[in-house]
Design an enzyme around this catalytic site. Structure first.
Site, short mmCIF file in Angstrom:
data_model
loop_
_atom_site.label_atom_id
_atom_site.label_comp_id
_atom_site.label_asym_id
_atom_site.label_seq_id
_atom_site.Cartn_x
_atom_site.Cartn_y
_atom_site.Cartn_z
N GLU A 71 0.85 -1.18 0.00
CA GLU A 71 0.00 0.00 0.00
C GLU A 71 0.89 1.24 0.00
O GLU A 71 2.10 1.15 -0.23
CB GLU A 71 -0.95 -0.06 1.20
CG GLU A 71 -1.83 -1.31 1.17
CD GLU A 71 -2.79 -1.44 2.33
OE1 GLU A 71 -3.06 -0.42 3.00
OE2 GLU A 71 -3.28 -2.55 2.59
N LYS A 105 -0.04 4.34 -5.51
CA LYS A 105 0.81 3.17 -5.24
C LYS A 105 1.81 2.95 -6.38
O LYS A 105 2.38 1.85 -6.51
CB LYS A 105 -0.05 1.93 -5.04
CG LYS A 105 -1.00 2.03 -3.85
CD LYS A 105 -1.88 0.80 -3.74
CE LYS A 105 -2.93 0.97 -2.65
NZ LYS A 105 -3.84 -0.20 -2.57
#
EC number: 3.2.2.23
Length: 270
Positions: free
Chosen positions: A3, A57
């Protein structure tokens, strides 16, 4: 899946070995990832790396001629190795630098991606992304207004990259627990006070996770091979049946938006 904190950690870890140095070549061993590796990458030679950044990301390597964009997918990781380091299974891509270092990408599940673009503003996968959660653009007023009349579960809402980028399942669970919000509470029913707390907690938890090198559950490692230590700070994620750290009641687990959710039904109200 890595993440935002894990990608930020990866960026910070490789920056000293790439920024300001020249890419001698890029070796692509496996072009068939989630998307095919951009063929332009194999043609890169003697390009100076001018900066590294992150969007959502995505890891971005800036060069004098364009941008290398990487996504770690479900199980990807980058690490810095020497030229004599043996190539292991799932080592799909090497960025060979002129300083005797190699940035090596490993991805057992092959859900990652590596792209080339000459214009970052026109990169299609960035077109519909929301604001960065650690930016000033992401604030309580923005989140409250964005949530109005939204019947979506608040957990799915904050995990929507069109609302705010980079918040995956681990941190969504942790944030909602800290805020005392049930993951199925409709986003449109959060109050201004709850929106302010949610915004503040998202920023706080992501900042803490970055400081500890992210979270390692299975595959993720920092570029130096160390795990992410924030896993030791997790309060609720993955703790089904364990006592709630606030009240002692057993933590429950169920699915929200096809993702595992962990909740204390005493502390987190709809």
């Amino acid at each position: 899946m890595p993440e935002l904190p894990e990608v930020e950690t990866a960026k910070n870890g490789i920056t000293p070995y790439l920024d300001g140095f020249y890419i001698e070549k890029i070796i692509v061993r496996q072009p068939k990832l989630r998307w095919e590796v951009s063929p332009e990458l194999s043609q890169i030679s003697h390009q100076k790396v001018t900066a590294l950044s992150r969007r959502a990301k995505y890891l971005i390597i800036h060069t004098a001629q364009g941008y290398i964009i990487g996504h770690l997918g479900m199980s990807g990781a980058v690490r810095i190795v020497s030229p004599d380091s043996p190539v292991n299974k799932h080592d799909h891509l090497d960025i060979v630098m002129n300083n005797g270092k190699i940035m090596r990408y490993n991805d057992p599940r092959r859900f990652g991606a590596w792209f080339w673009t000459e214009n970052l503003d026109e990169f299609p996968l960035f077109a519909k992304l929301g604001p960065e959660p650690l930016s000033g653009e992401f604030n309580s007023d923005y989140l409250f207004k964005k949530s109005r009349k939204k019947p979506t579960a608040v957990k799915s809402f904050i995990m929507n990259n069109a609302v705010v980028v980079g918040i995956g399942n681990i941190y969504a669970n942790e944030v909602l627990f800290q805020c005392g919000l049930h993951p199925e509470k409709p986003a449109g029913k959060i109050t201004k006070t709850q929106a302010a707390l949610l915004t503040e907690t998202i920023k706080k938890e992501l900042t803490r996770a970055i400081a500890q090198g992210g979270t390692t559950l299975k595959d993720f490692l920092q570029p130096d091979g160390k795990p992410g230590y924030f896993v030791q700070e997790l309060q609720i994620y993955g703790k089904k049946g364990c006592p709630c750290p606030k009240c002692g009641q057993k933590i429950e687990s169920f699915t929200v938006g096809q993702r595992n959710s962990y909740v204390c039904l005493h502390c987190q109200k709809k």
